[in-house]
Design a protein around this motif. Structure first.
Motif: not given
Length: 361
Positions: A61-85
């Motif tokens: 989990g310690q090794q995976i966390l940076p990738f989870a932050v990267l992918f999760g951030s991309m998904l979160a920002f993509t969702r907020l962008t697509r909904t025009n928020e």
């Protein structure tokens, strides 16, 4: 504050969801791999292998966390962008740095929790996993080495019985120990003799003790110029058998580093790991900035697949470059502090530069 809380909550949900999904996949793969390695092993029961997989998960989990932050951030920002928020927020005068602050704050908090709380738990479970791996999968129980405040301790079992070796100091380059005490036992663990030597040098298949005082079961001390004791160890075995950084808590590492250096052994690996842990909150923050670079402009510029693929590629490229820099640090080509902090610092600067170039912030 309301808007920041909303953005922060969206970020947490996506990052933790991504982290859980990746961990579930890794756990399944670990179980399959452990079952493959345990095939034909006498003590490799399914319950034991399942326990080993669970014990291994915190370190993964310690090794995976940076990738989870990267992918999760991309998904979160993509969702907020697509909904025009985010578009509405920018129209209301909120800059890119303002709605990134909740995500950055959460990343820093996750990094601090990883270093101060999660790492000590992971180190204990990793040590337990390594012990089970040695006994269940490797059948390696014939030797044991440790370094403590009192010096170096080695226990090794040979065909003639076993012996316990203690040394107060060591010189790494020529594998020579100083102020050595050896207690030898027979095949049935009966005491055979005690050897007090000024030095012990590790050769191919034996220890050479010099200036030795021998005390056997007869009880009369005898002086010998040199005595050889068989061994299967090498200097690399001894160093590799010390507690690995992953099995040491972040809070325990500074003391253990001092012990290793006082004993004459290299602590580069442990110091590099400690500094890498210190830099992990900065690395998570850098991952947020990289994700924002490739996610905030998807609907405005088009090429969604290209931008998303570029973000994923950048994440993996940073991972491999970090490995290269760490390898240079382990080989002492560059200082371990520079090797540990360079990936996080460079990634942070790249993310900030990209956002300043692409956004009007």
């Amino acid at each position: 504050m309301t808007l920041s809380t909303y953005f922060g909550r969206q970020f947490v949900v996506w990052v933790l969801g991504t982290f859980a999904a990746i961990m579930a996949i890794v756990f399944l793969l670990d179980v399959i791999e452990l079952m493959r390695r345990g095939a034909g092993k006498e003590d490799a029961y399914f319950a034991v292998l399942l326990e080993m997989a669970l014990l291994k998960m915190p370190n993964m989990g310690q090794q995976i966390l940076p990738f989870a932050v990267l992918f999760g951030s991309m998904l979160a920002f993509t969702r907020l962008t697509r909904t025009n928020e985010l578009v509405v927020a920018r129209a209301a005068g909120v800059s890119v740095w303002q709605f990134l602050m909740p995500a950055i704050a959460v990343a820093l908090l996750l990094g601090a929790l990883k270093v101060g709380v999660f790492n000590p738990i992971a180190s204990v479970m990793t040590a337990r996993f390594n012990a089970l791996e040695d006994t269940v999968l490797r059948n390696r129980v014939d030797s044991f080495m440790t370094v403590g405040q009192g010096g170096l301790w080695i226990r090794e079992r040979t065909e003639e019985g076993q012996h316990v070796l203690h040394a107060l100091a060591a010189r790494q380059n020529d594998a020579e120990l100083a102020d050595v005490l050896v207690i030898r036992f027979g095949p049935r663990d009966e005491f055979l003799e005690r050897l007090d030597a000024r030095t012990a040098e590790l050769g191919p298949g034996y220890w050479t003790l010099r200036d030795v005082v021998l005390i056997s079961t007869a009880g009369r001390p005898e002086h010998r110029d040199a005595i050889r004791i068989p061994t299967r160890l090498t200097i690399q075995n001894i160093q590799d058998s010390f507690a690995s950084p992953e099995t040491m808590s972040f809070w325990e590492l500074p003391g253990f580093i001092r012990i290793l250096e006082n004993a004459g052994f290299s602590a580069v690996k442990h110091r590099l790991y400690w500094h890498a842990m210190l830099a992990s909150p900065l690395l998570l923050t850098a991952m947020v900035l990289i994700a924002a670079t490739f996610s905030l402009r998807l609907t405005r510029r088009g090429g969604t697949l290209l931008w998303a693929s570029s973000g994923l590629f950048t994440g993996f490229l940073l991972y491999f470059m970090s490995d290269i820099v760490f390898a240079l640090g382990l080989s002492a080509r560059i200082p371990e502090v520079l090797a540990a902090w360079t990936p996080a610092t460079v990634t942070m600067l790249l993310g900030m530069t990209s956002l300043l170039h692409l956004e009007d912030g």
